[in-house]
Design a protein around this motif. Structure first.
Motif, short mmCIF file in Angstrom:
data_model
loop_
_atom_site.label_atom_id
_atom_site.label_comp_id
_atom_site.label_asym_id
_atom_site.label_seq_id
_atom_site.Cartn_x
_atom_site.Cartn_y
_atom_site.Cartn_z
N LYS A 27 10.78 -27.28 -7.21
CA LYS A 27 9.71 -26.56 -7.92
C LYS A 27 9.77 -26.75 -9.43
N ILE A 58 8.24 -27.19 6.28
CA ILE A 58 7.59 -28.37 5.71
C ILE A 58 8.66 -29.27 5.10
N ILE A 62 6.39 -32.33 0.68
CA ILE A 62 5.22 -31.44 0.81
C ILE A 62 5.49 -30.13 0.07
N TYR A 63 6.72 -29.61 0.20
CA TYR A 63 7.10 -28.39 -0.52
C TYR A 63 6.86 -28.57 -2.01
N ARG A 64 7.32 -29.70 -2.55
CA ARG A 64 7.14 -29.96 -3.98
C ARG A 64 5.66 -30.01 -4.35
N ASN A 65 4.87 -30.72 -3.57
CA ASN A 65 3.44 -30.84 -3.87
C ASN A 65 2.70 -29.51 -3.83
N HIS A 66 3.15 -28.60 -2.98
CA HIS A 66 2.52 -27.28 -2.87
C HIS A 66 3.00 -26.31 -3.94
N ASN A 67 4.09 -26.67 -4.62
CA ASN A 67 4.68 -25.75 -5.60
C ASN A 67 4.72 -26.32 -7.01
N ARG A 69 4.13 -26.81 -10.78
CA ARG A 69 3.80 -25.83 -11.83
C ARG A 69 3.03 -26.50 -12.93
#
Length: 69
Positions: A27, A58, A62-67, A69
């Motif tokens: 993140k 996930i 994908i986690y990075r892309n959704h989080n 900043r």
């Protein structure tokens, strides 16, 4: 017989803490996933993706892309 199988509570706790640290780095940094994985103590990317997905449902990318900043 150990309810957790061959893993003790300490191992489970350490894994959870490592995964939380990896999620935080995903993140808050732009480090490559391989570097994050190594930073938190994993060497096998396939295993890292597997356990990360088990916890967060996930993949790390994908986690990075959704989080972002």
């Amino acid at each position: 017989r150990d309810v957790l199988g061959s893993r003790g509570l300490g191992d489970v706790y350490k894994r959870q803490e490592r995964l939380k640290a990896a999620a935080n780095l995903l993140k808050t940094t732009s480090l490559p996933i391989v570097e994050i994985m190594q930073e938190v103590g994993y060497e096998n990317i396939t295993y890292f993706y597997k356990i990360f997905k088990e916890k967060f449902k996930i993949t790390p990318s994908i986690y990075r892309n959704h989080n972002l900043r």
